[in-house]
Design a protein around this motif. Structure first.
Motif, short mmCIF file in Angstrom:
data_model
loop_
_atom_site.label_atom_id
_atom_site.label_comp_id
_atom_site.label_asym_id
_atom_site.label_seq_id
_atom_site.Cartn_x
_atom_site.Cartn_y
_atom_site.Cartn_z
N PHE A 49 0.87 -1.17 0.00
CA PHE A 49 0.00 0.00 0.00
C PHE A 49 0.91 1.23 0.00
CE2 PHE A 49 0.88 -1.36 4.27
CZ PHE A 49 1.07 -0.21 5.01
N VAL A 50 0.31 2.40 -0.08
CA VAL A 50 1.11 3.62 -0.25
C VAL A 50 0.92 4.55 0.93
CG1 VAL A 50 1.32 5.73 -1.63
CG2 VAL A 50 1.20 3.50 -2.76
N TYR A 51 2.04 5.09 1.39
CA TYR A 51 2.08 6.05 2.50
C TYR A 51 2.34 7.44 1.93
CZ TYR A 51 4.32 8.66 6.33
OH TYR A 51 4.69 9.62 7.24
N ILE A 52 1.46 8.39 2.28
CA ILE A 52 1.60 9.77 1.81
C ILE A 52 1.75 10.67 3.02
CG2 ILE A 52 0.59 11.60 0.39
CD1 ILE A 52 -1.18 9.46 -0.90
N PRO A 53 2.96 11.03 3.39
CA PRO A 53 3.15 11.89 4.56
C PRO A 53 2.64 13.30 4.29
CG PRO A 53 5.23 11.52 3.45
CD PRO A 53 4.24 10.65 2.76
N ALA A 54 2.19 13.96 5.36
CA ALA A 54 1.70 15.33 5.22
C ALA A 54 2.84 16.28 4.87
CB ALA A 54 1.01 15.78 6.51
N ALA A 55 4.02 16.03 5.42
CA ALA A 55 5.18 16.89 5.16
C ALA A 55 5.67 16.66 3.73
CB ALA A 55 6.29 16.59 6.16
N VAL A 56 5.63 17.71 2.91
CA VAL A 56 6.02 17.56 1.51
C VAL A 56 7.52 17.28 1.36
CG1 VAL A 56 4.14 18.96 0.60
CG2 VAL A 56 6.27 20.06 1.31
N SER A 57 8.27 17.51 2.41
CA SER A 57 9.71 17.23 2.36
C SER A 57 9.99 15.73 2.45
CB SER A 57 10.43 17.95 3.50
OG SER A 57 9.91 17.54 4.76
N GLU A 58 8.99 14.96 2.88
CA GLU A 58 9.14 13.51 2.98
C GLU A 58 8.59 12.84 1.73
OE1 GLU A 58 7.66 11.81 6.60
OE2 GLU A 58 8.10 13.64 7.75
N ASN A 115 -2.48 17.84 4.21
CA ASN A 115 -1.74 16.93 3.34
C ASN A 115 -2.09 17.30 1.91
OD1 ASN A 115 -0.78 14.70 1.83
ND2 ASN A 115 -0.92 13.38 3.64
N GLN A 116 -1.27 18.17 1.32
CA GLN A 116 -1.57 18.70 0.00
C GLN A 116 -1.61 17.61 -1.06
OE1 GLN A 116 -2.33 22.03 -0.28
NE2 GLN A 116 -3.08 21.43 -2.29
N ARG A 117 -0.67 16.67 -0.99
CA ARG A 117 -0.60 15.64 -2.02
C ARG A 117 -1.80 14.69 -1.96
NH1 ARG A 117 5.64 14.01 -0.99
NH2 ARG A 117 4.84 14.09 1.13
N ALA A 118 -2.20 14.29 -0.76
CA ALA A 118 -3.37 13.42 -0.64
C ALA A 118 -4.64 14.15 -1.04
CB ALA A 118 -3.49 12.90 0.80
N SER A 119 -4.72 15.44 -0.71
CA SER A 119 -5.88 16.24 -1.09
C SER A 119 -5.97 16.35 -2.61
CB SER A 119 -5.80 17.64 -0.48
OG SER A 119 -5.76 17.59 0.93
N GLU A 120 -4.83 16.51 -3.27
CA GLU A 120 -4.81 16.62 -4.73
C GLU A 120 -5.19 15.30 -5.39
OE1 GLU A 120 -0.95 18.04 -5.71
OE2 GLU A 120 -1.35 20.10 -5.06
N ILE A 121 -4.76 14.19 -4.80
CA ILE A 121 -5.14 12.88 -5.35
C ILE A 121 -6.65 12.70 -5.27
CG2 ILE A 121 -5.01 10.38 -4.94
CD1 ILE A 121 -2.06 10.86 -4.10
N ALA A 122 -7.23 13.06 -4.11
CA ALA A 122 -8.69 12.97 -3.97
C ALA A 122 -9.39 13.86 -4.99
CB ALA A 122 -9.10 13.36 -2.55
N SER A 123 -8.85 15.06 -5.20
CA SER A 123 -9.43 15.99 -6.18
C SER A 123 -9.37 15.41 -7.59
CB SER A 123 -8.70 17.33 -6.12
OG SER A 123 -9.24 18.23 -7.06
N GLU A 165 1.50 4.12 -8.91
CA GLU A 165 0.11 4.39 -9.28
C GLU A 165 -0.41 5.73 -8.77
OE1 GLU A 165 -2.49 0.64 -9.51
OE2 GLU A 165 -1.05 0.15 -7.92
N VAL A 166 0.38 6.44 -7.98
CA VAL A 166 -0.03 7.77 -7.52
C VAL A 166 0.85 8.86 -8.14
CG1 VAL A 166 -0.99 6.95 -5.35
CG2 VAL A 166 1.42 7.60 -5.45
N SER A 167 1.61 8.48 -9.16
CA SER A 167 2.57 9.43 -9.75
C SER A 167 1.95 10.25 -10.87
CB SER A 167 3.80 8.68 -10.28
OG SER A 167 3.41 7.75 -11.29
#
Length: 338
Positions: free
Chosen positions: A7-16, A121-129, A162-164
């Motif tokens: 599964f995929v882990y999306i940290p809130a910190a964009v530096s990670e 979590n900008q990246r997770a929010s964008e994926i949902a969008s 798959e999230v790229s």
């Protein structure tokens, strides 16, 4: 050997970096397979959050109180229990449906993130969008894939590749699916359906067209259940689910019929199906708890009742069942000691 899925882990910190993780579960043990990822999420969120501050406890307590009608007559001890528990928020990005071979993609987040100070979590929010879901995700997030046709449940691999891209096949399918849902549930669509029977002479025909076959069978099952015709109710609910395996209410009501027939394992299984479709369904937690309590699996029953109280702290039924199960467990331990 345990089974393993990714599964995929999306940290809130964009530096990670976004990472691909793995988890295991017991072979041929459906409950272990279902809980594997949510339990991993709970451990991660608890560690990332750290000990709750008094302010965070107060905020969580206030959030729970908002869901209680009237905010009165609340058992303080049970509210304290509910405040101390953690839940994983489950958002279906791509629902398990026949159109996509019952393959679903789910987003898992910390239910306390919004009031515990976790950043967006900008990246997770964008994926949902990209999937057609407008959602502000706070804190770390996880994404996993499942197969669930109502009878069988499987954890499937979901990879970081798959999230790229927003053009990934599953993202495109999710966007189409969520757009169809939005159009179906829009005020304009509702008004159009209400306006359809413009000819007063044909109300019955319109009603028949509007009720889906699975819904009609479920309603027949409800009537049979109210009349005490339990075996007939089980049959009708089963027929409804053969038509639409995502009808959570049919699973839930069939579980009640099974409980009344003392088909405890079947009742437990049906509640599990409900909670896969609706992870915050209080009735399903209560009914599964009742089935497990009747099978003398008291600790598991207690956990189900506690989950119900987290979702509905004012529920007298949940509070009563929890108290009863705890007393039974205490008596069992006393008997063993004696």
């Amino acid at each position: 050997m345990p089974n393993i899925f990714s599964f995929v882990y999306i940290p809130a910190a964009v530096s990670e970096p976004i990472e691909q993780w793995e988890e295991s579960f017991k072979p041929d043990h459906e409950e272990s397979e279902i809980k594997a990822l949510t339990d991993r999420c709970k451990r991660h969120f608890s560690k990332a959050r750290g000990p709750r501050t008094p302010e965070q406890k107060a905020a969580r307590r206030a959030a729970l109180m908002q869901n209680i009608p009237g905010n009165s007559d609340v058992d303080e001890a049970m509210l304290d229990t509910a405040t101390a528990m953690s839940m994983v928020e489950h958002t279906s990005l791509l629902s398990n449906s026949k159109d996509n071979d019952f393959i679903g993609i789910n987003l898992y987040t910390d239910d306390e993130a919004s009031f515990s100070g976790a950043g967006i979590n900008q990246r997770a929010s964008e994926i949902a969008s990209c999937c057609g879901i407008q959602l502000q995700v706070n804190g770390d997030a996880f994404i996993g894939r499942t197969f669930d046709n109502g009878d069988d449940f499987k954890r499937l691999n979901f990879t970081v590749s798959e999230v790229s891209s927003s053009s990934a096949a599953w993202v495109q399918e999710a966007r189409k699916q969520n757009e169809r849902k939005r159009q179906r549930d829009s005020p304009a669509a509702l008004q159009a359906r209400l306006a359809e029977p413009s000819q007063a002479a044909k109300p019955a025909a319109v009603t028949v067209r509007e009720v889906a076959p699975a819904e009609a069978l479920k309603e027949q099952g409800n009537i049979a259940l109210k009349q005490g015709k339990l075996a007939e109710a089980v049959r009708l609910y089963s027929e409804a689910l053969e038509t639409d395996s995502t009808l959570a209410a049919a699973y839930n009501n069939r579980a009640l019929a099974h409980l009344k027939l003392n088909n405890l394992a079947d009742a437990e299984a049906d509640c599990g199906y409900v909670l896969r479709l609706e992870p915050r369904n209080v009735k399903a937690f209560l009914r599964r708890g009742s089935a497990r309590e009747a099978m003398n699996r008291l600790q598991e029953a207690i956990e189900d009742y506690k989950e119900a109280i987290v979702l509905e702290p004012k529920s007298k039924e949940a509070l009563s069942k929890l108290s009863s199960a705890r007393q039974k467990l205490a008596n069992c331990k006393k008997d063993v000691q004696d």
